[in-house]
Design a protein around this motif. Structure first.
Motif, PDB file in Angstrom:
ATOM      1  N   PRO A 132       3.345 -18.326  11.375  1.00 35.44           N
ATOM      2  CA  PRO A 132       3.431 -17.678  12.694  1.00 35.44           C
ATOM      3  C   PRO A 132       3.848 -18.676  13.780  1.00 35.44           C
ATOM      4  CG  PRO A 132       1.411 -17.047  11.570  1.00 35.44           C
ATOM      5  CD  PRO A 132       2.018 -18.142  10.760  1.00 35.44           C
ATOM      6  N   LYS A 133       4.632 -18.205  14.713  1.00 39.30           N
ATOM      7  CA  LYS A 133       5.056 -19.053  15.821  1.00 39.30           C
ATOM      8  C   LYS A 133       3.839 -19.428  16.664  1.00 39.30           C
ATOM      9  CE  LYS A 133       8.538 -19.144  19.497  1.00 39.30           C
ATOM     10  NZ  LYS A 133       9.636 -18.371  20.118  1.00 39.30           N
ATOM     11  N   PRO A 134       3.691 -20.698  17.019  1.00 40.68           N
ATOM     12  CA  PRO A 134       2.502 -21.122  17.774  1.00 40.68           C
ATOM     13  C   PRO A 134       2.467 -20.520  19.173  1.00 40.68           C
ATOM     14  CG  PRO A 134       4.094 -22.914  17.636  1.00 40.68           C
ATOM     15  CD  PRO A 134       4.598 -21.830  16.726  1.00 40.68           C
ATOM     16  N   THR A 135       1.293 -20.300  19.645  1.00 41.97           N
ATOM     17  CA  THR A 135       1.111 -19.758  21.004  1.00 41.97           C
ATOM     18  C   THR A 135       0.806 -20.848  22.013  1.00 41.97           C
ATOM     19  OG1 THR A 135      -1.222 -19.352  20.529  1.00 41.97           O
ATOM     20  CG2 THR A 135       0.334 -17.547  20.122  1.00 41.97           C
ATOM     21  N   GLU A 136       0.678 -22.069  21.540  1.00 41.54           N
ATOM     22  CA  GLU A 136       0.482 -23.217  22.433  1.00 41.54           C
ATOM     23  C   GLU A 136       1.109 -24.429  21.782  1.00 41.54           C
ATOM     24  OE1 GLU A 136      -4.003 -24.459  20.980  1.00 41.54           O
ATOM     25  OE2 GLU A 136      -3.762 -23.239  22.795  1.00 41.54           O
ATOM     26  N   GLY A 137       1.229 -25.508  22.538  1.00 38.28           N
ATOM     27  CA  GLY A 137       1.851 -26.714  22.034  1.00 38.28           C
ATOM     28  C   GLY A 137       3.331 -26.776  22.344  1.00 38.28           C
ATOM     29  N   PRO A 138       4.036 -27.793  21.818  1.00 37.33           N
ATOM     30  CA  PRO A 138       5.430 -28.029  22.216  1.00 37.33           C
ATOM     31  C   PRO A 138       6.404 -26.938  21.777  1.00 37.33           C
ATOM     32  CG  PRO A 138       4.775 -29.483  20.412  1.00 37.33           C
ATOM     33  CD  PRO A 138       3.525 -28.823  20.891  1.00 37.33           C
ATOM     34  N   TRP A 139       6.056 -26.121  20.784  1.00 37.82           N
ATOM     35  CA  TRP A 139       6.988 -25.127  20.281  1.00 37.82           C
ATOM     36  C   TRP A 139       6.636 -23.705  20.702  1.00 37.82           C
ATOM     37  CZ3 TRP A 139      11.246 -27.298  18.975  1.00 37.82           C
ATOM     38  CH2 TRP A 139      11.259 -28.545  18.354  1.00 37.82           C
ATOM     39  N   LYS A 140       5.708 -23.544  21.632  1.00 34.84           N
ATOM     40  CA  LYS A 140       5.311 -22.180  22.009  1.00 34.84           C
ATOM     41  C   LYS A 140       6.442 -21.408  22.682  1.00 34.84           C
ATOM     42  CE  LYS A 140       3.133 -23.437  26.459  1.00 34.84           C
ATOM     43  NZ  LYS A 140       4.043 -22.639  27.307  1.00 34.84           N
ATOM     44  N   ASP A 141       7.365 -22.108  23.323  1.00 31.14           N
ATOM     45  CA  ASP A 141       8.509 -21.455  23.959  1.00 31.14           C
ATOM     46  C   ASP A 141       9.806 -21.707  23.192  1.00 31.14           C
ATOM     47  OD1 ASP A 141       6.961 -20.441  26.108  1.00 31.14           O
ATOM     48  OD2 ASP A 141       7.031 -22.411  27.084  1.00 31.14           O
ATOM     49  N   ASP A 142       9.684 -22.014  21.923  1.00 29.09           N
ATOM     50  CA  ASP A 142      10.848 -22.293  21.092  1.00 29.09           C
ATOM     51  C   ASP A 142      11.791 -21.088  21.081  1.00 29.09           C
ATOM     52  OD1 ASP A 142      12.626 -23.260  19.255  1.00 29.09           O
ATOM     53  OD2 ASP A 142      11.244 -23.200  17.543  1.00 29.09           O
ATOM     54  N   PRO A 143      13.045 -21.252  21.500  1.00 30.20           N
ATOM     55  CA  PRO A 143      13.971 -20.114  21.502  1.00 30.20           C
ATOM     56  C   PRO A 143      14.434 -19.721  20.103  1.00 30.20           C
ATOM     57  CG  PRO A 143      15.116 -22.104  22.188  1.00 30.20           C
ATOM     58  CD  PRO A 143      13.662 -22.472  22.068  1.00 30.20           C
ATOM     59  N   MET A 144      14.178 -20.573  19.123  1.00 27.63           N
ATOM     60  CA  MET A 144      14.607 -20.265  17.772  1.00 27.63           C
ATOM     61  C   MET A 144      13.629 -19.298  17.111  1.00 27.63           C
ATOM     62  SD  MET A 144      15.730 -23.030  14.813  1.00 27.63           S
ATOM     63  CE  MET A 144      16.363 -24.122  16.086  1.00 27.63           C
ATOM     64  N   PRO A 145      14.106 -18.248  16.453  1.00 28.25           N
ATOM     65  CA  PRO A 145      13.188 -17.326  15.791  1.00 28.25           C
ATOM     66  C   PRO A 145      12.515 -17.979  14.589  1.00 28.25           C
ATOM     67  CG  PRO A 145      15.453 -16.778  15.249  1.00 28.25           C
ATOM     68  CD  PRO A 145      15.520 -17.847  16.294  1.00 28.25           C
ATOM     69  N   TRP A 146      11.234 -17.696  14.401  1.00 25.34           N
ATOM     70  CA  TRP A 146      10.498 -18.222  13.258  1.00 25.34           C
ATOM     71  C   TRP A 146      10.501 -17.155  12.155  1.00 25.34           C
ATOM     72  CZ3 TRP A 146       6.416 -22.454  13.602  1.00 25.34           C
ATOM     73  CH2 TRP A 146       6.733 -23.374  14.625  1.00 25.34           C
ATOM     74  N   ALA A 147      11.683 -16.779  11.736  1.00 31.15           N
ATOM     75  CA  ALA A 147      11.850 -15.787  10.681  1.00 31.15           C
ATOM     76  C   ALA A 147      13.116 -16.139   9.902  1.00 31.15           C
ATOM     77  CB  ALA A 147      11.957 -14.383  11.267  1.00 31.15           C
ATOM     78  N   PRO A 149      11.208 -33.542  17.200  1.00 31.46           N
ATOM     79  CA  PRO A 149      11.588 -33.135  18.563  1.00 31.46           C
ATOM     80  C   PRO A 149      13.086 -32.913  18.714  1.00 31.46           C
ATOM     81  CG  PRO A 149      10.909 -35.450  18.504  1.00 31.46           C
ATOM     82  CD  PRO A 149      10.533 -34.866  17.185  1.00 31.46           C
ATOM     83  N   GLU A 150      13.890 -33.580  17.863  1.00 28.51           N
ATOM     84  CA  GLU A 150      15.339 -33.404  17.961  1.00 28.51           C
ATOM     85  C   GLU A 150      15.773 -31.975  17.654  1.00 28.51           C
ATOM     86  OE1 GLU A 150      14.775 -37.637  16.203  1.00 28.51           O
ATOM     87  OE2 GLU A 150      13.735 -35.695  16.176  1.00 28.51           O
ATOM     88  N   ARG A 151      14.944 -31.228  16.954  1.00 33.98           N
ATOM     89  CA  ARG A 151      15.330 -29.866  16.599  1.00 33.98           C
ATOM     90  C   ARG A 151      15.630 -29.018  17.833  1.00 33.98           C
ATOM     91  NH1 ARG A 151      12.913 -24.994  15.953  1.00 33.98           N
ATOM     92  NH2 ARG A 151      10.756 -25.713  16.064  1.00 33.98           N
ATOM     93  N   GLY A 152      15.013 -29.356  18.951  1.00 30.47           N
ATOM     94  CA  GLY A 152      15.267 -28.613  20.171  1.00 30.47           C
ATOM     95  C   GLY A 152      16.703 -28.709  20.656  1.00 30.47           C
ATOM     96  N   GLN A 153      17.454 -29.696  20.143  1.00 29.51           N
ATOM     97  CA  GLN A 153      18.856 -29.848  20.539  1.00 29.51           C
ATOM     98  C   GLN A 153      19.819 -29.237  19.526  1.00 29.51           C
ATOM     99  OE1 GLN A 153      19.887 -33.897  21.844  1.00 29.51           O
ATOM    100  NE2 GLN A 153      17.714 -34.390  21.761  1.00 29.51           N
ATOM    101  N   TRP A 154      19.354 -28.885  18.354  1.00 30.28           N
ATOM    102  CA  TRP A 154      20.249 -28.281  17.371  1.00 30.28           C
ATOM    103  C   TRP A 154      20.762 -26.937  17.870  1.00 30.28           C
ATOM    104  CZ3 TRP A 154      16.656 -28.942  12.472  1.00 30.28           C
ATOM    105  CH2 TRP A 154      16.438 -30.315  12.251  1.00 30.28           C
ATOM    106  N   PHE A 155      21.947 -26.557  17.431  1.00 28.49           N
ATOM    107  CA  PHE A 155      22.491 -25.274  17.866  1.00 28.49           C
ATOM    108  C   PHE A 155      23.358 -24.693  16.754  1.00 28.49           C
ATOM    109  CE2 PHE A 155      25.286 -28.647  19.310  1.00 28.49           C
ATOM    110  CZ  PHE A 155      26.559 -28.198  18.988  1.00 28.49           C
ATOM    111  N   GLY A 156      23.681 -23.437  16.890  1.00 30.68           N
ATOM    112  CA  GLY A 156      24.426 -22.735  15.857  1.00 30.68           C
ATOM    113  C   GLY A 156      25.893 -23.106  15.824  1.00 30.68           C
ATOM    114  N   GLY A 157      26.432 -23.144  14.628  1.00 33.40           N
ATOM    115  CA  GLY A 157      27.861 -23.333  14.429  1.00 33.40           C
ATOM    116  C   GLY A 157      28.392 -22.160  13.635  1.00 33.40           C
ATOM    117  N   GLY A 158      28.791 -21.111  14.299  1.00 32.39           N
ATOM    118  CA  GLY A 158      29.218 -19.896  13.621  1.00 32.39           C
ATOM    119  C   GLY A 158      28.137 -18.824  13.626  1.00 32.39           C
ATOM    120  N   TYR A 159      26.893 -19.236  13.571  1.00 30.89           N
ATOM    121  CA  TYR A 159      25.756 -18.331  13.746  1.00 30.89           C
ATOM    122  C   TYR A 159      25.099 -18.630  15.098  1.00 30.89           C
ATOM    123  CZ  TYR A 159      25.935 -16.999   8.786  1.00 30.89           C
ATOM    124  OH  TYR A 159      26.325 -16.514   7.563  1.00 30.89           O
ATOM    125  N   ASP A 160      24.208 -17.737  15.518  1.00 35.30           N
ATOM    126  CA  ASP A 160      23.539 -17.934  16.797  1.00 35.30           C
ATOM    127  C   ASP A 160      22.565 -19.107  16.759  1.00 35.30           C
ATOM    128  OD1 ASP A 160      24.853 -15.785  17.923  1.00 35.30           O
ATOM    129  OD2 ASP A 160      23.240 -14.358  17.491  1.00 35.30           O
TER     130      ASP A 160
END
Length: 363
Positions: A79-94, A137-148
């Protein structure tokens, strides 16, 4: 290797070689999208990953070469965390799709979209998210290449040491672990994102759009990358990358197949450009280098010579262990086989569903 698995949008096909030539059989999972397939060389078990939309991702396993299949667990995020550094993660946890599937050292590795890495030690009965990579923490900078969203499409398990795993993320660069996934390092030095990033970030390892990563099985320190910005090669296990001058007709593409024994040899499936994902001038070719990228030759015998609009995805150009037999499939359902090291090609079918992945296996 007399069996080729063909994973398509409407099922998993088997292409078998006999004295009468290559014969295509009916599909497993007819009508269902198959995104990856694996025949574990350790025990011969087959695995297939399906992307069923509303019904989610499914993984199938066969212990009898496809005569019967059983459902096993599918990789899933916690489950996506409700607190901590990833609580507002724009990436879907699915998990949207299983984009890569590899075996080594008694474990299965699965790369997903979005870019989660999963590992199984019980033949797919259960999967665990590799949190040491997901929580970087670098994952926050990754982005899609062809996918969202970014995804992990290439996984290499070192045949000399299964604790050493190298993977590629689009867009997130090349990452390596040497302790079975406890720690990770970005090893993208030399990759160049100048084709799509501002000058100050062109060499940033964390935003490199690697299209496909492959290695010479016999000399695993020799690696090849087909990148959004061209072709790159590494001779030191992927620690540093050297650009390869763009060959004719194009250095753009998605697929690369490394020779299993010769570290200086590889094949590519060129496309016109990112904007025109089709063969240059409508002529389909395979580009081959035998000298580490110093020179290339284009092979077109048996391939469409005009009015061709095929695109070859990341996993749809493969070389068998014999170093002579290659196969290539396209997004428009074309399937070709070469038995002379890519010099000439035989069309097996032009009527298959879009091909996502090919994999040679022992039948």
């Amino acid at each position: 290797m007399d069996l080729l698995h063909v994973a398509t949008r409407k099922g998993l096909f088997e292409l078998r070689r006999s004295t009468a030539g290559w014969r295509l059989g009916p599909p497993h999972f007819p009508g269902e999208p198959v995104t990856q397939v694996l025949a574990d060389p350790a025990d011969g078990t087959w695995y297939a990953a399906l992307r069923l939309g509303h019904f989610g991702v499914k993984v199938k396993r066969s212990a009898d070469q496809g005569r019967t299949w059983q459902d096993v667990a599918a990789p899933a995020f916690p489950p996506k965390p409700t607190e901590g550094p990833w609580k507002d993660d724009p990436m879907p946890w699915a998990v949207d799709l299983v984009w890569s599937l590899e075996a080594g050292g008694g474990r299965l590795w699965a790369g997903a979209l979005p870019a989660g890495l999963f590992v199984s030690g019980d033949r797919g009965e259960s999967w665990k998210l590799v949190e040491s990579l997901w929580d970087r923490p670098e994952r926050g900078q990754w982005f899609g290449g062809g996918y969202d969203h970014p995804g992990i499409h290439s996984i290499l398990v070192d045949p000399r040491d299964p604790q050493h795993v190298t993977l590629a993320i689009s867009c997130g660069g090349v990452w390596q672990t040497r302790d079975g996934g406890r720690t990770w390092a970005n090893t993208s030095e030399g990759l160049d994102a100048g084709a799509y990033m501002p000058p100050e970030r062109r060499f940033d390892g964390n935003i490199q759009d690697v299209h496909r990563l492959d290695a010479c099985a016999g000399q695993p320190d020799a690696l090849w990358v087909q990148h959004h910005g061209g072709i790159f090669r590494s001779a030191d296990g992927g620690m540093r990358w050297q650009p390869i001058a763009s060959p004719a007709p194009s250095g753009f593409g998605f697929a690369v197949a490394a020779h299993p024994a010769d570290p200086r040899r590889a094949w590519f499936a060129p496309a016109h450009s990112d904007a025109q994902r089709m063969p240059v001038d409508g002529r389909m070719v395979v580009a081959e280098t035998r000298d580490g990228g110093a020179s290339f030759v284009s092979h077109g015998e048996g391939l469409p010579a005009r009015d061709a609009y095929h695109l070859v995805y990341r996993h749809a150009l493969v070389c068998a262990d014999d170093g002579r037999t290659l196969a290539m499939g396209s997004t428009t359902g074309g399937l070709w086989v070469s038995e002379d090291e890519g010099a000439s090609w035989q069309c097996v079918s032009r009527d298959l569903p879009p091909i996502a992945a090919l994999r040679f296996a022992r039948g």
